[in-house]
Design a protein around this motif. Sequence first.
Motif, PDB file in Angstrom:
ATOM      1  N   SER A  22       0.831  -1.207   0.000  1.00 32.77           N
ATOM      2  CA  SER A  22       0.000   0.000   0.000  1.00 32.77           C
ATOM      3  C   SER A  22       0.865   1.256   0.000  1.00 32.77           C
ATOM      4  O   SER A  22       0.498   2.277  -0.556  1.00 32.77           O
ATOM      5  N   TYR A  61      -8.230  15.861  11.349  1.00 33.35           N
ATOM      6  CA  TYR A  61      -8.795  14.514  11.187  1.00 33.35           C
ATOM      7  C   TYR A  61     -10.307  14.613  10.982  1.00 33.35           C
ATOM      8  O   TYR A  61     -10.871  14.011  10.074  1.00 33.35           O
ATOM      9  N   ASN A  81     -16.428  11.458   3.929  1.00 28.58           N
ATOM     10  CA  ASN A  81     -17.672  10.719   4.122  1.00 28.58           C
ATOM     11  C   ASN A  81     -18.430  11.262   5.334  1.00 28.58           C
ATOM     12  O   ASN A  81     -18.234  10.802   6.455  1.00 28.58           O
ATOM     13  N   GLN A 114     -20.298   0.619   3.944  1.00 32.20           N
ATOM     14  CA  GLN A 114     -19.602   1.523   3.018  1.00 32.20           C
ATOM     15  C   GLN A 114     -19.930   2.973   3.342  1.00 32.20           C
ATOM     16  O   GLN A 114     -19.083   3.847   3.315  1.00 32.20           O
ATOM     17  N   LEU A 134     -17.353   3.174   7.374  1.00 29.68           N
ATOM     18  CA  LEU A 134     -15.953   3.390   7.051  1.00 29.68           C
ATOM     19  C   LEU A 134     -15.758   4.687   6.288  1.00 29.68           C
ATOM     20  O   LEU A 134     -16.675   5.200   5.651  1.00 29.68           O
ATOM     21  N   ILE A 135     -14.532   5.178   6.365  1.00 31.79           N
ATOM     22  CA  ILE A 135     -14.128   6.259   5.479  1.00 31.79           C
ATOM     23  C   ILE A 135     -13.153   5.635   4.496  1.00 31.79           C
ATOM     24  O   ILE A 135     -11.991   5.419   4.824  1.00 31.79           O
ATOM     25  N   PRO A 136     -13.640   5.270   3.314  1.00 32.54           N
ATOM     26  CA  PRO A 136     -12.830   4.451   2.396  1.00 32.54           C
ATOM     27  C   PRO A 136     -11.500   5.123   2.037  1.00 32.54           C
ATOM     28  O   PRO A 136     -10.517   4.441   1.788  1.00 32.54           O
ATOM     29  N   GLU A 137     -11.482   6.460   2.028  1.00 32.31           N
ATOM     30  CA  GLU A 137     -10.268   7.169   1.631  1.00 32.31           C
ATOM     31  C   GLU A 137      -9.251   7.259   2.764  1.00 32.31           C
ATOM     32  O   GLU A 137      -8.125   7.700   2.535  1.00 32.31           O
ATOM     33  N   PHE A 138      -9.650   6.896   3.968  1.00 32.57           N
ATOM     34  CA  PHE A 138      -8.716   6.900   5.104  1.00 32.57           C
ATOM     35  C   PHE A 138      -8.018   5.543   5.170  1.00 32.57           C
ATOM     36  O   PHE A 138      -8.626   4.515   4.871  1.00 32.57           O
ATOM     37  N   PHE A 146      -6.532   4.952  10.564  1.00 30.12           N
ATOM     38  CA  PHE A 146      -7.416   6.084  10.870  1.00 30.12           C
ATOM     39  C   PHE A 146      -8.848   5.608  11.089  1.00 30.12           C
ATOM     40  O   PHE A 146      -9.582   6.152  11.904  1.00 30.12           O
ATOM     41  N   ASN A 147      -9.248   4.574  10.340  1.00 29.77           N
ATOM     42  CA  ASN A 147     -10.595   4.049  10.520  1.00 29.77           C
ATOM     43  C   ASN A 147     -10.756   3.355  11.872  1.00 29.77           C
ATOM     44  O   ASN A 147     -11.829   3.375  12.459  1.00 29.77           O
ATOM     45  N   ASN A 202      -2.985   0.462   4.458  1.00 34.21           N
ATOM     46  CA  ASN A 202      -3.885   0.228   3.332  1.00 34.21           C
ATOM     47  C   ASN A 202      -5.125   1.121   3.470  1.00 34.21           C
ATOM     48  O   ASN A 202      -5.616   1.348   4.566  1.00 34.21           O
TER      49      ASN A 202
END
Lengths: 367, 521, 316
Positions: A5, A223, A231, B352, B356-360, B364-365, B407
């Motif tokens: 990643s 943050y 989101n 989704q 979650l915050i998919p871009e984090f 961070f999640n 990731n």
Amino acid sequence: MASKSEVTNMRSKWMSFLVPALAVLVSLLIGAIIILAIGQNPIKAYGVMLKGAFGSRVAWADNITKMTSLLLTGLAVGFGFRAGVFNIGAEGQMAMGGIFAMIIGLNLGNVPPVIAIPLTILAGMLGGAFWASIAGWLKAQTGAHEVITTIMLNWIAYHLTNYLVSGPFTVGIGIPKSPEIAKSAQLPPLLTAQASTVPSGIIIAIAAAIVIYILLEKTTLGYEAKAVGFNPYAAEYGGISISKNIVLTMAISGALAGLAGALEVMCVHHRIFGAFTSDRGFDGITIALIGQNNPIGIIFSAFLISSLRAGSNSMQTVGVPDDIIVIVQGIIIFFVAADRIIKTWIIKASKLGKNKSSQTIKGGEEA
Amino acid sequence: MSEENIQETLKDYAVYMKNITKVFPKVVANDNVNFAVKKGEIHALIGENGAGKTTLMNQLYGLYKPTSGEIYVFDKKVDFKGPSDAIKAGIGMVHQHFMLVDNLTVAENVVLGSEPKKGILFDLKFAKKEVKELSERYGLKVDVDAKIEDIPVGMQQRVEIIKTLYRGADILILDEPTAVLTPQETNELFEILRALKNDGKTIIFISHKLKEVLEISDTITVMRLGKVTGTVKTSETNEKELANMMVGRNVVLSIERPPTTLGKSIVKVENIWVKDNRKLDAVKDLSFEIKEGEILGIAGVAGNGQTELAEALSGLRKIESGSYMFNGKEITNLSVREIRELGISHIPEDRQRRGLIPEFPVYFNLILSQHYKEPFANRGFLNFDEIKKYSHSLVKKFDVRPPDIYNLAGNLSGGNQQKVILAREIGSSPKFIIVSQPTRGLDVGAIEYVHKELINLRLNKGAVLLISMELEEILSLSDRILVMYEGRSMGEFENGELTIEEIGLMMAGKRIEEIKVLEKV
Amino acid sequence: MTWIQAIFTALASPLFYKLTILSALPLVFAGIGGVFSEITGVTNIALEGIMKLGGFVAAVFIFYTGNPWIGLLMGMIGGLVLAFLHAYVSIEWSANQIVSATALILIAQGTVGFLMKPIFGQEGQTDFLTKIPMIKIEPLKKVPFIGEIFGELSAFFYIAIGVIIFSWFLLYKTPLGLRMRAVGENPQAADTLGVNVKGIRYFGVLMSGVLAALGGMYIAIGDIGQFQELMPAGKGFIALAAMILGNWNPVGTMWAALLFGAADAMNIQLQTLMELPSETKALLNLLPFVLTIVVVGGFIGKTRAPAASGVPYEKE
């Protein structure tokens, strides 16, 4: 050991540099074609532009002066983008920052600069923050889209400025303008180059970029702002108040634009007049997008746009209207919006490159 | 059924998909699949989530183009450019997520794309007449003038079926049609399907519920990991064999729920009312209690107020009236953050969108909702060392794959995304957890894992509110069950006290008292 | 004259109503343009830029040919071209529609500024040009009050009436309209029924280009008879507000446009009726913008936007 990643992250960082860089190049190329179309020589025009931006100490001074407010409006728009709001109103917020700074700055004649300068700066930031918060509050309360409200607030600020400089604060004859602010509230120049000066505001602007970088990357406030931007539903679920964040984000964004207005008053004009913001707020959109909304990237893109702006004035002398730069900016934004077009080019080009190199390796083996 | 056989008797088949392979950028969704459906039969296509059923059907319906392979429909080789070609060839599809336009009426939805015309104008009157005729012919009850957003899910499904019939479909594909229905509504649907079959229609029925498939189909094709593992006659197979073919190993169909001693009552909800997004009452006068170490299951068909209930209890939605007590303290309408600080956590139904915050990145999640607290933050600054240390341990403990905290969450598979959410919500050892649809879209392995974690939490004296549309899930995990219908409680009972049929009646709006009366009679 | 007196004097005069209609015209065109685009699922905040370019192109062709109708045609084509760019990147490349539209506003502004001097030899504004003619209806003119409002109006007024009727019929009474509304609400559903989602979105956005250009042209060659670089001075965004207030319906948009037009007309009337100092006049110019904010803040959520508006549609 770099994880997979991290490699992809590096690749996406490379992309976030390559995409705007290519967008700028392609747009300048299209600009050249347009210059050709009106029968002028683009190489000559761009040459003059470079000279106008970097050719002399005066040019540099002019360039850095422009960069100061552009960097701040770029930060204002960029910070908003990161937090999910499209603050198209940096123009009006800058105007309000200038107005507030002017009103406070007029009344600080008997105060030493150590106090007068920070006070005036603070007033400007408050003015911008207040103006932007109106749009933030409306979005949070009613869902009113900030693009429409901030545009309307731009027009209101514009008419308000005209009212102030032709009414309550008018001075002298000719173009309606306000009186000069007190000497103690003016920022001393960093350097003097002949008649032009390099304003010390640039130091403040760069410091602001670093502060915003730290704010976004290292703090809980950043943050939360980014979480809401990516989101909002998940952010809300994670206990982050969306309405509070939208207002706060708009306020910070507006404070940056307001700071631009204050510095414009404190360093450059020492007063306000109609349309003294000269579209810097709109340029902030281009700058934020080229800088990919990264505060450090915005320092460089602000310098790029200030150079284009500073240089474009000289292009007039060879018969190319300086509006060419507005078109070029529009095309840049257009390509950043449709970044997939450029990404597709890059992927195609890199595939082409790979095929070629593998072919040459093959050829080498045969020989 | 050998390949030559099919080639010879191609005219007996409505559909023959030969050597179909479909490759997406990241996965091979269908790997050399052969699938044949006889004219006039009900053919079930079964497999786990992600087995490639829907992808296969989307190719038959022209939504995707196969990477390689051939498709025959009614003895003719076809090459669909899009759904309109498939529609012309006599194929109709009812998607799992209904493809309806919310602000148009039933009649408008049915005719969209093949509108009747009067001159250049759209002939609405004729459209309504057509829809009424079809509706009466097959017993598909609908209200032609109602807007989709105002009608219940069951009727929306009937609209979808009428849509295909209006276009003259002879082959109907139904993708997981029973997921949104009560047991009784399912029976009604099966009646309609039988009527259609008697009328000569061919039906492809996609499902992962073995019991239903055994009841309705003539033939069953099983898929696993993009491949067909076999085609069998329904009369010659059983649930166990099918499960084996689906999963590739013997599955434990039920989870062990060891007995526990219940602690004190910790959650108390009394007469709460909650509104939905359209400002209509969604939860009406609902009351219940949950004790420490107890799982209370909320059964019911989707859209009966469960989503709003979960959101209200986690602070995301306003409780209009009533009281919500935790540990003896009134917590009605506290903010999400205040509620979470009491030790209440929440696994949302839409991972989704909400979870979650998919871009984090994953790390961070994992701290979302605790990101502002010690040790993750100090005077407003994030403490990256602590965040990463904590994340590494959670990723290891909950077996998130790949085990890489950098990731981006959006790059993970559905099952691993759910593990990240579980790690965050259970990893903080909550006293009360609201769990919504925790296994939707997960494969069997991941489902077992999630169930195990919930049972563990129960053993550790956690109180669990489990909301699920899968009745089987409710039955295998819950200690007590409450059935919701149109926002109200139809009654509450100990797990095992009522039969599935009785629970089904409650899901369709019968109160528990009425059922007990029936029992006595 | 006091404020109250001035307001009532204004309300009693036919001129106020005529000014209301005239001020509403550009908003009607551009607002319905916005409806066409958004109802198919593409937001188009570039109306402002399209209006500017449309007015400019029309002025250029009238300047060279002297024929306002050729100007009108070419202005519409200008709007079409700009809208096409927006449609292309929004539909084919899933571009961020707000950012793309912002780009078009800049491109329009830059193009106009760039070409003013080479073409007209002066910046800021053009000389007076041949306008689209007025239409006089003699018998109507004789009717008191009504005649003073409707007796002699720009041909644009009649074009606007045509546009309102046409778009209402198209959207609510034809198969194409049904498809447009479906595509803006749930493109996937429409796609599975064989509706050409891309094609319909192109149609919607291109129509918004033509209509917004008409709005821009009214201001330049219908009203004043001169193109100014500052035009349309925010009207493109007010048109968006009219679209929202009008609940994405052409007739509703017309009523909303008339409301904004009335604010404008009142502003003009008060400035002429009362002897106000110039700075107070400057302050009165704020009115339409404040009204827009109030309307957008007060009515959003009470009207319903097409669900898929602004969301790119991608298969898979």
